[in-house]
Design a protein around this motif. Structure first.
Motif, PDB file in Angstrom:
ATOM      1  N   PRO A 172      65.789 -17.103  -5.801  1.00  0.00           N
ATOM      2  CA  PRO A 172      65.868 -16.739  -4.384  1.00  0.00           C
ATOM      3  C   PRO A 172      65.371 -15.313  -4.148  1.00  0.00           C
ATOM      4  CG  PRO A 172      67.966 -17.637  -5.196  1.00  0.00           C
ATOM      5  CD  PRO A 172      67.123 -17.324  -6.395  1.00  0.00           C
ATOM      6  N   ILE A 173      64.846 -15.091  -2.944  1.00  0.00           N
ATOM      7  CA  ILE A 173      64.465 -13.746  -2.511  1.00  0.00           C
ATOM      8  C   ILE A 173      64.809 -13.609  -1.033  1.00  0.00           C
ATOM      9  CG2 ILE A 173      62.065 -14.488  -2.083  1.00  0.00           C
ATOM     10  CD1 ILE A 173      61.231 -11.563  -2.727  1.00  0.00           C
ATOM     11  N   SER A 174      65.311 -12.446  -0.648  1.00  0.00           N
ATOM     12  CA  SER A 174      65.658 -12.172   0.747  1.00  0.00           C
ATOM     13  C   SER A 174      65.189 -10.776   1.118  1.00  0.00           C
ATOM     14  CB  SER A 174      67.174 -12.265   0.965  1.00  0.00           C
ATOM     15  OG  SER A 174      67.686 -13.531   0.617  1.00  0.00           O
ATOM     16  N   ILE A 175      64.789 -10.614   2.370  1.00  0.00           N
ATOM     17  CA  ILE A 175      64.507  -9.298   2.925  1.00  0.00           C
ATOM     18  C   ILE A 175      65.519  -9.036   4.029  1.00  0.00           C
ATOM     19  CG2 ILE A 175      62.865  -7.946   4.293  1.00  0.00           C
ATOM     20  CD1 ILE A 175      60.628  -9.056   2.662  1.00  0.00           C
ATOM     21  N   VAL A 176      66.166  -7.870   3.977  1.00  0.00           N
ATOM     22  CA  VAL A 176      67.247  -7.512   4.887  1.00  0.00           C
ATOM     23  C   VAL A 176      66.880  -6.199   5.572  1.00  0.00           C
ATOM     24  CG1 VAL A 176      69.712  -7.011   5.088  1.00  0.00           C
ATOM     25  CG2 VAL A 176      68.903  -8.608   3.323  1.00  0.00           C
ATOM     26  N   ALA A 177      67.016  -6.154   6.904  1.00  0.00           N
ATOM     27  CA  ALA A 177      66.698  -4.927   7.642  1.00  0.00           C
ATOM     28  C   ALA A 177      67.410  -4.934   8.981  1.00  0.00           C
ATOM     29  CB  ALA A 177      65.192  -4.803   7.855  1.00  0.00           C
ATOM     30  N   LYS A 178      67.716  -3.747   9.495  1.00  0.00           N
ATOM     31  CA  LYS A 178      68.278  -3.632  10.842  1.00  0.00           C
ATOM     32  C   LYS A 178      67.183  -3.537  11.900  1.00  0.00           C
ATOM     33  CE  LYS A 178      72.960  -1.821  10.324  1.00  0.00           C
ATOM     34  NZ  LYS A 178      73.908  -0.732  10.655  1.00  0.00           N
ATOM     35  N   ASP A 179      66.079  -2.917  11.558  1.00  0.00           N
ATOM     36  CA  ASP A 179      64.987  -2.739  12.509  1.00  0.00           C
ATOM     37  C   ASP A 179      64.256  -4.066  12.702  1.00  0.00           C
ATOM     38  OD1 ASP A 179      62.811  -2.027  14.009  1.00  0.00           O
ATOM     39  OD2 ASP A 179      62.219  -0.331  12.748  1.00  0.00           O
ATOM     40  N   PRO A 180      64.272  -4.645  13.918  1.00  0.00           N
ATOM     41  CA  PRO A 180      63.584  -5.922  14.129  1.00  0.00           C
ATOM     42  C   PRO A 180      62.093  -5.863  13.826  1.00  0.00           C
ATOM     43  CG  PRO A 180      65.005  -5.371  15.997  1.00  0.00           C
ATOM     44  CD  PRO A 180      64.943  -4.156  15.134  1.00  0.00           C
ATOM     45  N   ALA A 181      61.498  -4.675  13.922  1.00  0.00           N
ATOM     46  CA  ALA A 181      60.060  -4.552  13.662  1.00  0.00           C
ATOM     47  C   ALA A 181      59.733  -4.901  12.212  1.00  0.00           C
ATOM     48  CB  ALA A 181      59.591  -3.134  13.988  1.00  0.00           C
ATOM     49  N   VAL A 182      60.664  -4.638  11.298  1.00  0.00           N
ATOM     50  CA  VAL A 182      60.441  -4.971   9.890  1.00  0.00           C
ATOM     51  C   VAL A 182      60.348  -6.486   9.717  1.00  0.00           C
ATOM     52  CG1 VAL A 182      61.432  -4.893   7.568  1.00  0.00           C
ATOM     53  CG2 VAL A 182      61.544  -2.869   9.053  1.00  0.00           C
ATOM     54  N   ILE A 183      61.268  -7.202  10.335  1.00  0.00           N
ATOM     55  CA  ILE A 183      61.259  -8.664  10.237  1.00  0.00           C
ATOM     56  C   ILE A 183      60.049  -9.244  10.960  1.00  0.00           C
ATOM     57  CG2 ILE A 183      62.563 -10.753  10.724  1.00  0.00           C
ATOM     58  CD1 ILE A 183      63.789  -8.941   8.562  1.00  0.00           C
ATOM     59  N   ASP A 184      59.643  -8.626  12.069  1.00  0.00           N
ATOM     60  CA  ASP A 184      58.458  -9.113  12.796  1.00  0.00           C
ATOM     61  C   ASP A 184      57.210  -9.041  11.915  1.00  0.00           C
ATOM     62  OD1 ASP A 184      59.985  -9.600  15.022  1.00  0.00           O
ATOM     63  OD2 ASP A 184      59.433  -7.751  16.062  1.00  0.00           O
TER      64      ASP A 184
ATOM     65  N   ARG B 249      50.912  -9.482  -0.684  1.00  0.00           N
ATOM     66  CA  ARG B 249      51.378  -9.912   0.640  1.00  0.00           C
ATOM     67  C   ARG B 249      52.298  -8.870   1.269  1.00  0.00           C
ATOM     68  NH1 ARG B 249      52.366 -16.503  -0.019  1.00  0.00           N
ATOM     69  NH2 ARG B 249      50.259 -16.956  -0.800  1.00  0.00           N
ATOM     70  N   PHE B 250      53.101  -8.223   0.447  1.00  0.00           N
ATOM     71  CA  PHE B 250      53.987  -7.175   0.946  1.00  0.00           C
ATOM     72  C   PHE B 250      53.171  -5.978   1.436  1.00  0.00           C
ATOM     73  CE2 PHE B 250      56.796  -3.501   0.447  1.00  0.00           C
ATOM     74  CZ  PHE B 250      57.975  -3.954   1.035  1.00  0.00           C
ATOM     75  N   LEU B 251      52.225  -5.515   0.618  1.00  0.00           N
ATOM     76  CA  LEU B 251      51.397  -4.377   1.016  1.00  0.00           C
ATOM     77  C   LEU B 251      50.560  -4.699   2.247  1.00  0.00           C
ATOM     78  CD1 LEU B 251      50.211  -3.101  -2.494  1.00  0.00           C
ATOM     79  CD2 LEU B 251      51.880  -2.018  -0.977  1.00  0.00           C
ATOM     80  N   SER B 252      50.103  -5.942   2.363  1.00  0.00           N
ATOM     81  CA  SER B 252      49.330  -6.344   3.534  1.00  0.00           C
ATOM     82  C   SER B 252      50.202  -6.386   4.789  1.00  0.00           C
ATOM     83  CB  SER B 252      48.698  -7.714   3.291  1.00  0.00           C
ATOM     84  OG  SER B 252      48.047  -8.182   4.453  1.00  0.00           O
ATOM     85  N   ALA B 253      51.400  -6.959   4.668  1.00  0.00           N
ATOM     86  CA  ALA B 253      52.279  -7.107   5.827  1.00  0.00           C
ATOM     87  C   ALA B 253      52.702  -5.758   6.385  1.00  0.00           C
ATOM     88  CB  ALA B 253      53.509  -7.926   5.449  1.00  0.00           C
ATOM     89  N   PHE B 254      52.902  -4.775   5.517  1.00  0.00           N
ATOM     90  CA  PHE B 254      53.402  -3.476   5.968  1.00  0.00           C
ATOM     91  C   PHE B 254      52.325  -2.398   5.954  1.00  0.00           C
ATOM     92  CE2 PHE B 254      57.233  -5.745   4.596  1.00  0.00           C
ATOM     93  CZ  PHE B 254      57.986  -5.631   5.755  1.00  0.00           C
ATOM     94  N   GLY B 255      51.056  -2.835   5.911  1.00  0.00           N
ATOM     95  CA  GLY B 255      49.954  -1.904   6.038  1.00  0.00           C
ATOM     96  C   GLY B 255      49.550  -1.732   7.497  1.00  0.00           C
ATOM     97  N   PRO B 256      48.446  -1.051   7.749  1.00  0.00           N
ATOM     98  CA  PRO B 256      48.001  -0.842   9.135  1.00  0.00           C
ATOM     99  C   PRO B 256      47.756  -2.169   9.841  1.00  0.00           C
ATOM    100  CG  PRO B 256      46.755   0.522   7.610  1.00  0.00           C
ATOM    101  CD  PRO B 256      47.531  -0.438   6.767  1.00  0.00           C
ATOM    102  N   GLY B 257      48.068  -2.220  11.104  1.00  0.00           N
ATOM    103  CA  GLY B 257      47.819  -3.451  11.846  1.00  0.00           C
ATOM    104  C   GLY B 257      48.976  -3.825  12.725  1.00  0.00           C
TER     105      GLY B 257
END
Length: 541
Positions: free
Chosen positions: A493-505, A533-541
C-alpha cells in the motif's frame, strides 16, 4: 571381534559408503523438491566421480580428487539450501554474485532473534557440519573406489552402460513422470544454473548502467523542481513489511483495516486529505533497501549487485531533488547502528540519524530496537517543533520488522520522553524462539506489529500542528512467505496525506482512492514509476 564379524561390519560400511555417495549426489534435488521421487533417480555425478577415481593410478591423487569432489557436492547442496531459504523469505533464489551481503544481514536478524551467542553457535555448528560432510563424503568415495578397484574393467563397462542408460532415461523420463526428472544431475545442474545467473548478472549490469546514465530530471534547474511543494515539510515514511496481505484477504487484515479506517476518520476530522493505491515492490520478505532505492531512483533495483552499482553512480534521487530545490534533507533509520556513507555520497542527505544519536534510553525491541512512536516523537521535536526551513525526510518505521516480537505499545505522546517509559514492555512479549513454532502466531503478531506502526503514525499526525505537512506513507515489501503465503505478489500500500487541498489536486490524474485503505481495485504501479510521476506532478504546471 571374529573374522566373520569384521566381514559383516566391512560389508555394512561398504553399503553405507555407497548410500552416502548416492544421497550426496541427490541432495540438491532432495532439498529443492518435496517429492520422495527425488530419492529414486539415477545420480550421474556419482557414476562419473567413481569412474574418475578408478582411472587414477596414484593413491595421493585419488585422495585429493575425492576431497575436491566432496567439496563440490557439499557446496552444491548448500547452494540448493540457500536457494530454498531465499525463495521462502525474499521470494527469489540466492544470487551467487551479490547475495553474500544479504547473508550477513540475515545473520543480523538471526542474532537479534536468538541472541549473539545463539547465532554464533548456529554458524559454528553449520561450519562443523559442512566440514564433517566433506570428510565423510570423501571417505565414502574412496571406500567405494577401493571396493570396485579389483573389478576395475567390469566397473568401467558398467559405468558406461549406466551413463548410456542415464541419457535415455533423461530423454524419456519427462514423459514417464511429468514434472519430475527421473535422471539426476543435480550438482551439474546447480553449477550450470548458478553460472548462468552470474552471466545474466553481468548483462544486467550493462543494461542498468545505460538506464542510470539516461535521466532527464538530473538536468532540471532547481527553480523548476518540486514547485508544487514549496514551503511544505515532506516525509517519506516506509512502514517495514507493510504489504498487501496486511490489508486484504488474510485472517489478520481486518485488524489492520480497522486501524486504517479509524485513522482516516481521525485525519479527516483534523483537516487532512488522503489518497491511496498500491506499488509493486522490487523486493519481497526483506532487503528493504532495494525498495527504498527503487522508489528514490526510478530504477528497478531487485538485487544487491544492482544496489551497489547504482549507489556508486550519480543517479538523481528524490532526496537529491529536494536538496537541490532548497529543502533540508534528513534520513532517520532507527534500526541502523553503524555509519551509512551512501546516505551522503549517493542520497545526499544533510543529516543522518540512527539508533546511536536520537537520545533513546529505553529497552531494545529485538531487531527494531527503537519503537516507531519514539522515532516519530524525536523527529517532531528535533525538526518540526521549532521554527525551521522546509525539511524533507525519509523515516523508516521498523517496529513491524521480523521477528515481530516483542512489540511495544502506544503510550501517551507527552510521556515518551527519552524512552524510559518502555522499560517494562519487552517482558510482555514472547521470545521469537517460542513464537516461530506456530505460523498462525507469527501471522497474528505480524498483524499486530503493523497496527502498532500505523497507530504510531496517526498519533504523530494528531500531535503535530503543521498545516504544511505532506506525507508519503508506504510499505517496502510484503512480509516473508510464512505470513504472505506461497506465491504472494509484491504489492504494497501507498498513501499521500496532506492538509493543503492543492497538494491532492496535483495528483488527481492518478485516480488514487480517497482514504488510507486502498481497495482491491485500487491502481497498481511499479515502484520504479513513482519517482518520475511524483516529480512531474509537483513540477511546474
Amino acid at each position: 571381534m571374529t573374522a566373520r564379524t569384521r566381514r559383516v561390519v566391512s560389508r555394512m560400511l561398504d553399503v553405507l559408503a555407497a548410500v552416502v555417495v548416492v544421497l550426496a549426489c541427490l541432495a540438491p534435488g532432495l532439498i529443492a523438491s518435496d517429492s520422495l521421487l527425488a530419492l529414486v533417480r539415477i545420480p550421474l555425478e556419482g557414476v562419473l566421480a567413481l569412474v574418475l577415481l578408478l582411472l587414477l593410478p596414484w593413491r595421493r591423487a585419488r585422495r585429493i580428487v575425492a576431497v575436491l569432489l566432496a567439496i563440490a557436492l557439499v557446496v552444491s547442496a548448500l547452494l540448493a539450501a540457500l536457494d530454498r531459504v531465499f525463495a521462502s523469505t525474499v521470494g527469489r533464489p540466492f544470487d551467487p554474485v551479490g547475495g553474500w551481503k544479504e547473508l550477513g544481514d540475515g545473520y543480523g536478524v538471526v542474532s537479534d532473534s536468538t541472541g549473539p551467542v545463539g547465532a554464533a553457535a548456529l554458524v559454528a555448528l553449520l561450519g562443523v557440519a559442512a566440514f564433517a560432510a566433506v570428510a565423510l563424503l570423501a571417505a565414502a568415495l574412496l571406500r567405494v573406489t577401493r571396493l570396485l578397484a579389483p573389478r576395475r574393467s567390469p566397473a568401467l563397462i558398467g559405468a558406461t552402460g549406466v551413463t548410456a542408460g542415464w541419457l535415455v532415461v533423461a530423454l524419456v523420463g519427462a514423459q514417464l513422470v511429468p514434472g519430475e526428472p527421473v535422471a539426476a544431475a543435480d550438482t551439474v545442474s546447480t553449477g550450470i544454473a548458478k553460472t548462468r545467473e552470474a552471466v545474466e548478472t553481468v548483462g544486467a549490469q550493462a543494461a542498468l548502467a545505460r538506464q542510470t546514465g539516461s535521466d532527464p530530471y538530473a538536468q532540471v534547474p532547481a527553480s523548476d523542481l518540486l514547485t508544487g511543494l514549496r514551503g511544505k515539510d515532506v516525509i517519506v515514511a516506509f512502514v517495514e513489511s507493510y504489504g498487501q496481505v496486511a490489508v486484504q484477504g488474510t485472517g489478520f487484515s481486518p485488524g489492520v483495516d480497522a486501524v486504517l479506517r479509524d485513522g482516516t476518520a481521525q485525519l479527516t476530522a483534523q483537516g487532512y486529505s488522503q489518497r491511496s493505491a498500491f506499488l509493486t515492490s522490487s523486493t519481497f520478505g526483506g532487503i528493504s533497501w532495494l525498495a527504498h532505492s527503487t522508489l528514490q531512483t526510478g530504477l528497478w533495483i531487485d538485487s544487491q549487485q544492482k544496489y551497489d552499482q547504482v549507489t556508486s553512480s550519480d543517479r538523481f534521487t528524490l532526496s537529491a531533488a529536494f536538496r537541490k530545490a532548497g529543502w533540508r534533507t534528513v534520513s532517520d533509520v532507527p534500526s541502523d547502528t553503524k555509519p551509512w556513507p551512501v546516505g551522503r555520497s549517493f542520497y545526499h542527505y544533510d543529516e543522518l540519524l540512527n539508533a546511536t544519536d536520537v537520545g533513546y534510553q529505553g529497552p531494545k525491541f529485538s531487531y527494531a530496537r527503537i519503537p516507531d512512536q519514539y522515532t516519530l516523537a524525536h523527529f517532531q521535536q528535533r525538526e518540526l517543533a521549532k521554527p525551521h526551513s522546509p525539511v524533507m525526510a525519509e523515516i523508516d518505521l521498523v517496529s513491524s520488522h521480523t521477528p515481530w516480537t516483542p512489540l511495544p505499545q502506544v503510550v501517551p505522546w507527552d510521556a515518551i520522553g527519552d524512552g524510559s517509559i518502555y522499560d517494562p514492555q519487552p517482558a510482555q512479549g514472547l521470545p521469537p524462539s517460542v513464537v516461530w513454532r506456530d505460523p498462525k502466531h507469527v501471522q497474528q503478531l505480524y498483524g499486530e506489529s503493523v497496527q502498532y506502526s500505523l497507530r504510531s503514525l496517526f498519533s504523530f499526525l494528531g500531535a503535530v500542528d503543521d498545516p504544511n505537512l505532506v506525507l508519503v506513507v508506504l510499505g517496502d515489501h510484503q512480509p516473508a512467505s510464512v505470513v504472505s503465503g506461497a506465491g504472494a505478489n509484491h504489492d504494497v500500500p501507498i498513501s499521500i496525506v496532506a492538509k493543503d487541498p492543492a497538494v491532492i489536486d496535483r495528483i488527481s490524474s492518478w485516480k488514487w482512492e480517497p482514504g488510507m485503505l486502498p481497495s482491491p481495485s485500487a491502481p497498481v504501479w511499479r515502484m520504479d514509476a513513482f519517482r518520475d510521476r511524483f516529480l512531474s506532478a509537483f513540477g511546474p504546471g
